[in-house]
Design an enzyme around this catalytic site. Structure first.
Site, short mmCIF file in Angstrom:
data_model
loop_
_atom_site.label_atom_id
_atom_site.label_comp_id
_atom_site.label_asym_id
_atom_site.label_seq_id
_atom_site.Cartn_x
_atom_site.Cartn_y
_atom_site.Cartn_z
N TYR A 168 0.82 -1.33 -0.02
CA TYR A 168 0.04 0.13 -0.11
C TYR A 168 0.69 1.37 0.09
O TYR A 168 0.35 2.43 0.11
CB TYR A 168 -0.94 0.09 1.28
CG TYR A 168 -2.16 -0.92 1.24
CD1 TYR A 168 -2.00 -2.19 0.54
CD2 TYR A 168 -3.37 -0.39 1.51
CE1 TYR A 168 -3.16 -3.10 0.56
CE2 TYR A 168 -4.42 -1.69 1.29
CZ TYR A 168 -4.29 -2.53 0.91
OH TYR A 168 -5.27 -3.50 0.69
N LYS A 225 3.25 -14.06 5.92
CA LYS A 225 3.48 -14.99 4.76
C LYS A 225 5.02 -15.20 4.82
O LYS A 225 5.60 -15.04 3.55
CB LYS A 225 2.93 -14.49 3.35
CG LYS A 225 2.96 -15.53 2.26
CD LYS A 225 2.03 -16.69 2.89
CE LYS A 225 2.03 -17.73 1.61
NZ LYS A 225 1.26 -18.98 1.94
N ASP A 284 -6.00 -5.83 5.73
CA ASP A 284 -7.23 -5.60 4.86
C ASP A 284 -8.00 -6.72 4.27
O ASP A 284 -9.43 -6.92 4.62
CB ASP A 284 -6.56 -4.83 3.75
CG ASP A 284 -7.71 -3.99 3.00
OD1 ASP A 284 -8.72 -3.78 3.39
OD2 ASP A 284 -7.32 -3.70 1.90
#
Length: 483
Positions: free
Chosen positions: A129, A176, A233
């Protein structure tokens, strides 16, 4: 007697004015004294030609007041200007996005009765982002995933401090890191380091896809989840579905100096002006705002009245039960105000405390290293040439320098030398890895410039990444298939 507060109010786009006005009415009905400064941002500002979507008057208002309540802002999808929502978060360094997920009495879902009650603490200004994108070639786009050590430390400390403020006992960190070992791995390593300072709170790491799986399978096991920007998100939208949808999903953007409160949902323009939208998400964002400014009694008053409206009176907007039997936004708003003073016997009251905002060193050099060197470069090239021909040509060009071609990769997969025998599809964007001919000699900027000056005669290049080595450890990833 409540003291007076001045708060910036951005009504938002689409359904924004309806849900923010409902929230404003309910807050004012508690008797809390608020001077609302009405501000603009979003679609109407874009139409005036301001590319940020946030005018100076709005920036000045939030700068003065430190607190803002914001309706949803429209963001073009796949084209147009950057999100004004993200711009506001980044401009005011509201690095933490706190999103509670708690089931409500009377709101039937497949998870009703499971005691779903957790909070996602989402890093809010970094990651993908950051919005740094480039078209590498006409057919290949890239987006830079930026994760910093200070950014990780701030959001992780905020998650633990938030857990303290609500008496929560377990914090999961969802990453991740099994795939993105440098970026997501930095979040995991920082979490494991910081967790040692909070021995009274249990800390667990979880792979983010497993986190999503467990949220659907056993959501009641979670208490606080801290995660990177995009993960947060996605997980928070998933979480809202467990309790009835985005209409019940509030949020708070928190930083050291500023706080902006907003719902998770968007502007839903197709429902604008119809007086049928659920204002609960923005209202609960307002409840979070009241607690942030120390108005705990008013916050509890609204929360209890809302739960009574839903769980005892069975008063619902259309998103909960459809058009038949549902009430308008204004009727729902009045019902909550009318229920002030009533309580729901099954709604567990939390002893909320102000969040002790974490303090970290204001220092860009957050990680000290003893040694650093450059072992080579990744040079990104655009070409449609035959792969074998390109490999041989780049090998020849590099022979006049202090570097040699180690490999060529395409979309992260080693394609030259092709010693594995497979033939993956190729794009026109190739990463060419050059390393020092002599492993005992550091690659210099002059070496790099010399190589680029030779390569550019035959190939169009886009950018260079240095292959840094910090304290003797390679600070870059290998291509799939690389030795």
């Amino acid at each position: 007697m409540s003291k007076s507060h001045t708060i910036s109010l951005i009504q938002g786009d689409g359904i924004g004015p309806e849900v923010t006005n409902a929230t404003r009415q309910i807050i004012e009905a508690t008797g809390v004294k608020i001077n609302w400064e009405i501000c603009e941002a979003g679609a109407q500002v874009f139409k005036k030609g301001l590319a940020t979507g946030v005018p100076k008057e709005t920036i000045d208002s939030i700068t003065r007041n430190k607190i803002a309540l914001k309706g949803p802002l429209e963001t073009p999808v796949g084209h147009g200007e950057k999100s004004a929502n993200v711009t506001l978060r980044k401009m005011f360094e509201t690095y933490g996005n706190i999103r509670p997920i708690r089931e409500f009495p009377g709101v039937a879902t497949p998870f009703s009765g499971r005691n779903v009650d957790f909070v996602i603490v989402r890093e809010n200004v970094e990651d993908l982002y950051a919005g740094i994108e480039h078209m590498q070639t006409p057919s290949v786009a890239q987006c830079l995933k930026l994760i910093s050590r200070p950014g990780c430390e701030k959001i992780i400390r905020l998650a633990f401090e938030f857990a303290h403020s609500e008496g929560r006992k377990l914090v999961h960190c969802a990453t991740k890191a099994n795939i993105m070992k440098a970026t997501e791995g930095m979040m995991k390593r920082t979490f494991e380091e910081i967790a040692k300072e909070y021995p009274e709170i249990e800390a667990q790491h979880i792979i983010v896809d497993n986190c999503a799986h467990q949220l659907v399978k056993m959501p009641e096991i979670f208490d606080v989840i801290v995660t990177t920007n995009m993960n947060g998100d996605i997980l928070s939208d998933l979480g809202s579905a467990l309790i009835g949808g985005l209409g019940f999903a509030p949020g708070a953007n928190i930083g050291d100096n500023f706080a902006i409160f907003e719902a998770v949902h968007g502007s839903a323009p197709k429902y604008a002006g119809q007086n049928k939208i659920n204002p609960t998400a923005v209202l609960l964002s307002g409840v979070m705002m009241l607690r942030h400014i120390g108005e705990f009694e008013a916050a509890d008053l609204i929360e209890q009245a809302l739960v009574v409206t839903l769980g005892i009176d069975k008063t619902y907007t259309r998103d909960v039960i459809g058009d038949a039997g549902s009430v308008s936004t204004t009727t729902f708003t009045k019902a909550i105000i009318d229920n002030f003073g009533r309580t729901h016997p099954e709604w567990k009251h939390r002893e909320y405390k102000p969040i002790d905002m974490p303090k970290i060193k204001d220092n860009q050099k957050a990680i000290e290293i003893k040694s650093r060197s450059v072992g080579g470069i990744d040079l990104f090239i655009e070409t449609h040439n035959d792969l074998e021909e390109m490999g041989k040509r780049l090998t020849d060009l590099a022979s006049a320098t202090n570097m040699k071609l180690k490999l060529i990769s395409n979309r992260g997969v080693k394609v030259y030398p092709n010693d594995h025998g497979t033939k993956p599809d190729l794009t026109d964007c190739f990463r060419c890895r050059f390393i020092a001919t002599d492993s005992n000699r550091e690659v210099t900027d002059d070496d790099i410039m010399q190589l680029v000056s030779l390569v550019k005669k035959d190939y169009r290049w886009m950018h260079i990444e240095k292959l840094n080595i910090f304290d003797g450890v390679a600070a870059y990833s290998k291509a799939h298939g690389e030795d």
